[in-house]
Structure formats: C-alpha cells, structure tokens
Design a protein around this motif. Structure first.
Motif, PDB file in Angstrom:
ATOM      1  N   ARG A  75       0.835  -1.207   0.000  1.00  0.00           N
ATOM      2  CA  ARG A  75       0.000   0.000   0.000  1.00  0.00           C
ATOM      3  C   ARG A  75       0.872   1.260   0.000  1.00  0.00           C
ATOM      4  NH1 ARG A  75      -4.448  -0.077   4.158  1.00  0.00           N
ATOM      5  NH2 ARG A  75      -5.620  -1.007   2.467  1.00  0.00           N
ATOM      6  N   GLN A  76       1.934   1.266   0.812  1.00  0.00           N
ATOM      7  CA  GLN A  76       2.818   2.433   0.853  1.00  0.00           C
ATOM      8  C   GLN A  76       3.554   2.616  -0.475  1.00  0.00           C
ATOM      9  OE1 GLN A  76       2.918   4.823   3.252  1.00  0.00           O
ATOM     10  NE2 GLN A  76       1.175   3.652   4.001  1.00  0.00           N
ATOM     11  N   GLN A  77       3.959   1.522  -1.101  1.00  0.00           N
ATOM     12  CA  GLN A  77       4.612   1.612  -2.404  1.00  0.00           C
ATOM     13  C   GLN A  77       3.657   2.184  -3.451  1.00  0.00           C
ATOM     14  OE1 GLN A  77       8.152   1.384  -1.756  1.00  0.00           O
ATOM     15  NE2 GLN A  77       7.788   1.091  -3.895  1.00  0.00           N
ATOM     16  N   LEU A  78       2.405   1.746  -3.428  1.00  0.00           N
ATOM     17  CA  LEU A  78       1.425   2.261  -4.385  1.00  0.00           C
ATOM     18  C   LEU A  78       1.199   3.762  -4.193  1.00  0.00           C
ATOM     19  CD1 LEU A  78      -1.145  -0.666  -4.465  1.00  0.00           C
ATOM     20  CD2 LEU A  78       0.507  -0.033  -6.232  1.00  0.00           C
ATOM     21  N   LYS A  79       1.198   4.210  -2.934  1.00  0.00           N
ATOM     22  CA  LYS A  79       1.076   5.647  -2.669  1.00  0.00           C
ATOM     23  C   LYS A  79       2.276   6.404  -3.238  1.00  0.00           C
ATOM     24  CE  LYS A  79      -1.719   5.426   1.530  1.00  0.00           C
ATOM     25  NZ  LYS A  79      -1.748   5.697   2.976  1.00  0.00           N
ATOM     26  N   ALA A  80       3.474   5.841  -3.079  1.00  0.00           N
ATOM     27  CA  ALA A  80       4.681   6.486  -3.604  1.00  0.00           C
ATOM     28  C   ALA A  80       4.657   6.516  -5.132  1.00  0.00           C
ATOM     29  CB  ALA A  80       5.929   5.747  -3.108  1.00  0.00           C
ATOM     30  N   ILE A  81       4.190   5.434  -5.746  1.00  0.00           N
ATOM     31  CA  ILE A  81       4.089   5.399  -7.211  1.00  0.00           C
ATOM     32  C   ILE A  81       3.091   6.445  -7.684  1.00  0.00           C
ATOM     33  CG2 ILE A  81       3.306   4.001  -9.171  1.00  0.00           C
ATOM     34  CD1 ILE A  81       4.454   1.542  -7.608  1.00  0.00           C
ATOM     35  N   GLU A  82       1.951   6.529  -6.999  1.00  0.00           N
ATOM     36  CA  GLU A  82       0.935   7.517  -7.370  1.00  0.00           C
ATOM     37  C   GLU A  82       1.484   8.940  -7.245  1.00  0.00           C
ATOM     38  OE1 GLU A  82      -3.661   8.807  -6.270  1.00  0.00           O
ATOM     39  OE2 GLU A  82      -2.729   7.147  -5.205  1.00  0.00           O
ATOM     40  N   ALA A  83       2.230   9.209  -6.182  1.00  0.00           N
ATOM     41  CA  ALA A  83       2.820  10.539  -6.003  1.00  0.00           C
ATOM     42  C   ALA A  83       3.823  10.850  -7.110  1.00  0.00           C
ATOM     43  CB  ALA A  83       3.495  10.635  -4.634  1.00  0.00           C
ATOM     44  N   GLY A  97       1.567  10.704 -10.673  1.00  0.00           N
ATOM     45  CA  GLY A  97       0.381  11.556 -10.686  1.00  0.00           C
ATOM     46  C   GLY A  97      -0.941  10.841 -10.834  1.00  0.00           C
ATOM     47  N   LYS A  98      -0.926   9.526 -10.889  1.00  0.00           N
ATOM     48  CA  LYS A  98      -2.185   8.776 -10.946  1.00  0.00           C
ATOM     49  C   LYS A  98      -1.958   7.389 -10.360  1.00  0.00           C
ATOM     50  CE  LYS A  98      -1.399   7.224 -15.667  1.00  0.00           C
ATOM     51  NZ  LYS A  98      -1.908   7.100 -16.996  1.00  0.00           N
ATOM     52  N   LYS A  99      -3.071   6.748  -9.967  1.00  0.00           N
ATOM     53  CA  LYS A  99      -2.974   5.401  -9.413  1.00  0.00           C
ATOM     54  C   LYS A  99      -2.567   4.411 -10.492  1.00  0.00           C
ATOM     55  CE  LYS A  99      -5.939   4.668  -5.493  1.00  0.00           C
ATOM     56  NZ  LYS A  99      -7.141   4.057  -4.991  1.00  0.00           N
ATOM     57  N   PRO A 100      -1.662   3.502 -10.174  1.00  0.00           N
ATOM     58  CA  PRO A 100      -1.329   2.468 -11.161  1.00  0.00           C
ATOM     59  C   PRO A 100      -2.527   1.538 -11.364  1.00  0.00           C
ATOM     60  CG  PRO A 100      -0.148   2.090  -9.097  1.00  0.00           C
ATOM     61  CD  PRO A 100      -0.879   3.375  -8.956  1.00  0.00           C
ATOM     62  N   VAL A 101      -2.728   1.083 -12.594  1.00  0.00           N
ATOM     63  CA  VAL A 101      -3.865   0.214 -12.880  1.00  0.00           C
ATOM     64  C   VAL A 101      -3.531  -1.252 -12.614  1.00  0.00           C
ATOM     65  CG1 VAL A 101      -4.957   1.773 -14.512  1.00  0.00           C
ATOM     66  CG2 VAL A 101      -3.267   0.139 -15.329  1.00  0.00           C
ATOM     67  N   SER A 102      -2.252  -1.592 -12.603  1.00  0.00           N
ATOM     68  CA  SER A 102      -1.831  -2.952 -12.278  1.00  0.00           C
ATOM     69  C   SER A 102      -0.444  -2.888 -11.656  1.00  0.00           C
ATOM     70  CB  SER A 102      -1.833  -3.833 -13.523  1.00  0.00           C
ATOM     71  OG  SER A 102      -0.904  -3.357 -14.456  1.00  0.00           O
ATOM     72  N   ILE A 103      -0.053  -3.991 -11.043  1.00  0.00           N
ATOM     73  CA  ILE A 103       1.251  -4.041 -10.383  1.00  0.00           C
ATOM     74  C   ILE A 103       1.884  -5.402 -10.664  1.00  0.00           C
ATOM     75  CG2 ILE A 103       0.242  -4.788  -8.189  1.00  0.00           C
ATOM     76  CD1 ILE A 103       2.450  -3.118  -6.806  1.00  0.00           C
ATOM     77  N   GLY A 104       3.203  -5.409 -10.845  1.00  0.00           N
ATOM     78  CA  GLY A 104       3.934  -6.643 -11.084  1.00  0.00           C
ATOM     79  C   GLY A 104       4.952  -6.877  -9.984  1.00  0.00           C
TER      80      GLY A 104
END
Length: 106
Positions: free
Chosen positions: A51-59, A62-69
């Motif tokens: 969850r913290q990584q996804l927040k960092a990626i979004e920051a 500039g947008k939420k990632p649609v998928s993650i690997g």
C-alpha cells in the motif's frame, strides 16, 4: 513467507518474535512506536508495504497504477517460491488489489 507454516518461532535479530495464532500459523510480534506489543501475519505486513509503495508510485506519476507486477529476485526452490507467491496473493487480497502478476526474473 518463504517457509510458510513451517517457519521457526525464534526471536529474530531485528527485534520481533515469531508466534502462532489460531487462524495464522505464523505471526510476527513487534513493539509499536508507542511501546505496545502487536502481532500481525506476514501477509498483513506485506499488504501495508505494498500500500505504501502504491502511494509512492501515485505521487511520482500523478495517478494510481492500474496494475502491479512482482519480481522475486532470489533463487528459491519451487516450494519456497510458491509460498512467497501465495503470501503476496493474500496480501493483495487484503488490500483489494485484483490486477497483479509475477514477472520472471531470469
């Protein structure tokens, strides 16, 4: 996560203890910032890290990632790799991530 339910229940050098619960064969017991003791499954802690990584990626983008690997960079035997994949799947399920995959390293 690598050892699955066969993990050792000794105190790690990092200050947390491994215990067992009714629902979880492996729990990590740790002291929080306010001094209270808590325990959580490895999958729950992995979910919080994801969850913290996804927040960092979004920051960053500039947008939420649609998928993650996920890529496992260690040479694991088949059982160990399967245990890690199952744990990551459970972590993703906890934070309601449905679109993820495992990316081959080699």
């Amino acid at each position: 996560m690598i050892e699955g339910s066969e993990a050792h229940t000794t105190v790690s050098p990092h200050g947390f203890a491994f215990t067992k619960g009714d629902e979880n064969p492996v729990l990590l017991e740790f002291e929080t910032f306010d001094g209270t003791k808590k325990s959580a499954s490895p999958e729950f802690l992995m979910a919080m890290l994801i969850r913290q990584q996804l927040k960092a990626i979004e920051a960053e983008i500039g947008k939420k990632p649609v998928s993650i690997g996920f890529c496992i960079f260690y040479d694991l035997n088949e059982k160990e790799e399967n245990n890690v994949k199952i744990a990551i799947e459970k972590a993703c399920e906890l934070i309601k991530i449905k679109d993820f995959c495992f990316v081959p390293w080699k």
